[in-house]
Design a protein around this motif. Structure first.
Motif, PDB file in Angstrom:
ATOM      1  N   ASN A   1      37.678  48.152  40.369  1.00 43.90           N
ATOM      2  CA  ASN A   1      37.627  46.768  39.893  1.00 43.90           C
ATOM      3  C   ASN A   1      38.123  46.621  38.458  1.00 43.90           C
ATOM      4  N   SER A   2      38.236  47.730  37.737  1.00 42.10           N
ATOM      5  CA  SER A   2      38.746  47.669  36.369  1.00 42.10           C
ATOM      6  C   SER A   2      40.235  47.338  36.332  1.00 42.10           C
ATOM      7  N   TYR A   3      40.939  47.542  37.438  1.00 45.31           N
ATOM      8  CA  TYR A   3      42.389  47.369  37.467  1.00 45.31           C
ATOM      9  C   TYR A   3      42.842  46.318  38.472  1.00 45.31           C
ATOM     10  N   ILE A   4      42.025  46.062  39.491  1.00 46.55           N
ATOM     11  CA  ILE A   4      42.445  45.223  40.616  1.00 46.55           C
ATOM     12  C   ILE A   4      41.938  43.794  40.437  1.00 46.55           C
ATOM     13  N   HIS A   5      42.850  42.850  40.639  1.00 49.44           N
ATOM     14  CA  HIS A   5      42.527  41.418  40.592  1.00 49.44           C
ATOM     15  C   HIS A   5      42.679  40.865  42.007  1.00 49.44           C
ATOM     16  N   THR A   6      41.658  40.178  42.506  1.00 47.85           N
ATOM     17  CA  THR A   6      41.742  39.560  43.828  1.00 47.85           C
ATOM     18  C   THR A   6      42.405  38.203  43.702  1.00 47.85           C
ATOM     19  N   ILE A   7      43.510  38.028  44.403  1.00 45.25           N
ATOM     20  CA  ILE A   7      44.242  36.768  44.402  1.00 45.25           C
ATOM     21  C   ILE A   7      43.616  35.804  45.392  1.00 45.25           C
ATOM     22  N   GLU A   8      43.305  36.333  46.591  1.00 47.28           N
ATOM     23  CA  GLU A   8      42.762  35.476  47.644  1.00 47.28           C
ATOM     24  C   GLU A   8      42.056  36.352  48.666  1.00 47.28           C
ATOM     25  N   ARG A   9      41.022  35.801  49.265  1.00 46.41           N
ATOM     26  CA  ARG A   9      40.351  36.511  50.361  1.00 46.41           C
ATOM     27  C   ARG A   9      40.104  35.523  51.485  1.00 46.41           C
ATOM     28  N   SER A  10      40.114  36.028  52.708  1.00 46.36           N
ATOM     29  CA  SER A  10      39.886  35.157  53.849  1.00 46.36           C
ATOM     30  C   SER A  10      38.425  34.723  53.876  1.00 46.36           C
ATOM     31  N   PRO A  11      38.144  33.551  54.439  1.00 43.86           N
ATOM     32  CA  PRO A  11      36.758  33.061  54.486  1.00 43.86           C
ATOM     33  C   PRO A  11      35.802  34.023  55.188  1.00 43.86           C
ATOM     34  N   GLY A  12      36.275  34.708  56.208  1.00 45.89           N
ATOM     35  CA  GLY A  12      35.430  35.650  56.937  1.00 45.89           C
ATOM     36  C   GLY A  12      35.243  36.975  56.221  1.00 45.89           C
ATOM     37  N   GLY A  13      36.023  37.212  55.185  1.00 45.54           N
ATOM     38  CA  GLY A  13      35.891  38.435  54.404  1.00 45.54           C
ATOM     39  C   GLY A  13      36.680  39.619  54.910  1.00 45.54           C
ATOM     40  N   GLY A  14      37.390  39.500  56.024  1.00 46.83           N
ATOM     41  CA  GLY A  14      38.135  40.638  56.554  1.00 46.83           C
ATOM     42  C   GLY A  14      39.389  40.953  55.781  1.00 46.83           C
ATOM     43  N   SER A  15      40.245  39.972  55.604  1.00 42.72           N
ATOM     44  CA  SER A  15      41.498  40.221  54.904  1.00 42.72           C
ATOM     45  C   SER A  15      41.370  39.796  53.444  1.00 42.72           C
ATOM     46  N   ARG A  16      42.191  40.435  52.623  1.00 37.77           N
ATOM     47  CA  ARG A  16      42.127  40.174  51.188  1.00 37.77           C
ATOM     48  C   ARG A  16      43.465  40.541  50.568  1.00 37.77           C
ATOM     49  N   LEU A  17      43.891  39.765  49.576  1.00 38.30           N
ATOM     50  CA  LEU A  17      45.132  40.034  48.848  1.00 38.30           C
ATOM     51  C   LEU A  17      44.777  40.346  47.405  1.00 38.30           C
ATOM     52  N   ASP A  18      45.019  41.598  47.006  1.00 42.89           N
ATOM     53  CA  ASP A  18      44.711  42.071  45.660  1.00 42.89           C
ATOM     54  C   ASP A  18      45.987  42.518  44.967  1.00 42.89           C
ATOM     55  N   ILE A  19      45.907  42.588  43.635  1.00 43.24           N
ATOM     56  CA  ILE A  19      47.050  43.057  42.854  1.00 43.24           C
ATOM     57  C   ILE A  19      46.558  43.828  41.639  1.00 43.24           C
ATOM     58  N   VAL A  20      47.296  44.874  41.294  1.00 43.58           N
ATOM     59  CA  VAL A  20      47.173  45.487  39.980  1.00 43.58           C
ATOM     60  C   VAL A  20      48.310  44.854  39.190  1.00 43.58           C
ATOM     61  N   PRO A  21      47.977  43.969  38.247  1.00 39.70           N
ATOM     62  CA  PRO A  21      49.026  43.224  37.545  1.00 39.70           C
ATOM     63  C   PRO A  21      49.961  44.134  36.746  1.00 39.70           C
ATOM     64  N   GLY A  22      51.204  43.695  36.660  1.00 41.69           N
ATOM     65  CA  GLY A  22      52.181  44.388  35.836  1.00 41.69           C
ATOM     66  C   GLY A  22      51.902  44.149  34.368  1.00 41.69           C
ATOM     67  N   ASP A  23      52.670  44.807  33.522  1.00 38.58           N
ATOM     68  CA  ASP A  23      52.469  44.693  32.081  1.00 38.58           C
ATOM     69  C   ASP A  23      53.813  44.946  31.401  1.00 38.58           C
ATOM     70  N   SER A  24      54.168  44.087  30.473  1.00 36.74           N
ATOM     71  CA  SER A  24      55.464  44.236  29.805  1.00 36.74           C
ATOM     72  C   SER A  24      55.540  45.516  28.973  1.00 36.74           C
ATOM     73  N   GLU A  25      54.410  46.153  28.719  1.00 32.29           N
ATOM     74  CA  GLU A  25      54.398  47.402  27.952  1.00 32.29           C
ATOM     75  C   GLU A  25      54.595  48.645  28.831  1.00 32.29           C
ATOM     76  N   LEU A  26      54.856  48.462  30.119  1.00 30.03           N
ATOM     77  CA  LEU A  26      55.068  49.610  31.012  1.00 30.03           C
ATOM     78  C   LEU A  26      56.305  50.415  30.638  1.00 30.03           C
ATOM     79  N   HIS A  27      57.225  49.800  29.916  1.00 30.58           N
ATOM     80  CA  HIS A  27      58.457  50.515  29.533  1.00 30.58           C
ATOM     81  C   HIS A  27      58.136  51.749  28.692  1.00 30.58           C
ATOM     82  N   ARG A  28      56.969  51.784  28.060  1.00 31.54           N
ATOM     83  CA  ARG A  28      56.582  52.941  27.240  1.00 31.54           C
ATOM     84  C   ARG A  28      56.452  54.209  28.077  1.00 31.54           C
TER      85      ARG A  28
END
Length: 189
Positions: free
Chosen positions: A136-163
């Motif tokens: 949970n320190s890295y993952i952001h939930t964008i959306e989850r289904s009402p029943g709780g089965g499916s879920r769309l999560d993301i580890v957001p990008g960062d403009s400092e990844l070029h390092r």
């Protein structure tokens, strides 16, 4: 070699094959598959393809989907993590109110919820295999289904990844090793 252990679908020879083969390949697996979309050239549709594959499995197949934005341009993150629009003040029906936009994506970066901080922590985790990631320190939930089965999560990008592209090879290998552990932990959880 590590590359031979993976199954590759090469979209350069037949782009339509991805749409027909990918669903059946994923259905065969017992554990969650990892699908990576990669191309060095810009403007070839990596972000669009990633969004469409992710949304297909989330909306149509009712799966839990984790997208990891490892691009310093953060196009995947900015396309999926939308600002929250709030009405402030005003009377009945919102008359006289003002609109305030809260940038959710920037807020996530402020809390260190991004791929950059994941890779920084992955370097440390590579030397301590007994220590699991706090997902949970890295993952952001964008959306989850009402029943709780499916879920769309993301580890957001960062403009400092070029390092990470300019880091010495020892640090890069440690981040890679830790990142593989992170992905494996995500697959099991």
């Amino acid at each position: 070699s590590v590359l031979r252990q993976s199954h590759f679908l090469d979209a350069r020879t037949d782009p339509s094959a991805i749409a027909s083969i990918l669903p059946s390949e994923i259905a065969k697996r017992e554990t969650a598959p990892v699908v990576a979309i990669y191309n060095v050239k810009g403007g070839v549709g990596k972000t669009t393809l990633t969004i469409n594959v992710g949304m297909y499995y989330y909306k149509q197949r009712k799966k839990r989907v984790l997208l990891i934005d490892l691009d310093a341009q953060t196009n995947l993150s900015t396309a999926l993590i939308l600002p929250i629009v709030e009405r402030v003040g005003g009377g009945p029906f919102g008359f006289g109110s003002s609109v305030r936009r809260r940038d959710v994506f920037k807020g996530l970066l402020d809390t260190k919820k991004s791929a950059r901080f994941l890779l920084l922590d992955a370097r440390k985790a590579a030397s301590d295999p007994a220590n699991d990631f706090e997902l949970n320190s890295y993952i952001h939930t964008i959306e989850r289904s009402p029943g709780g089965g499916s879920r769309l999560d993301i580890v957001p990008g960062d403009s400092e990844l070029h390092r990470f592209a300019t880091a010495d090879s020892k640090e890069t290998l440690a981040a890679q090793k830790g990142f593989i552990r992170f992905v494996e932990q995500c697959r099991t959880e």
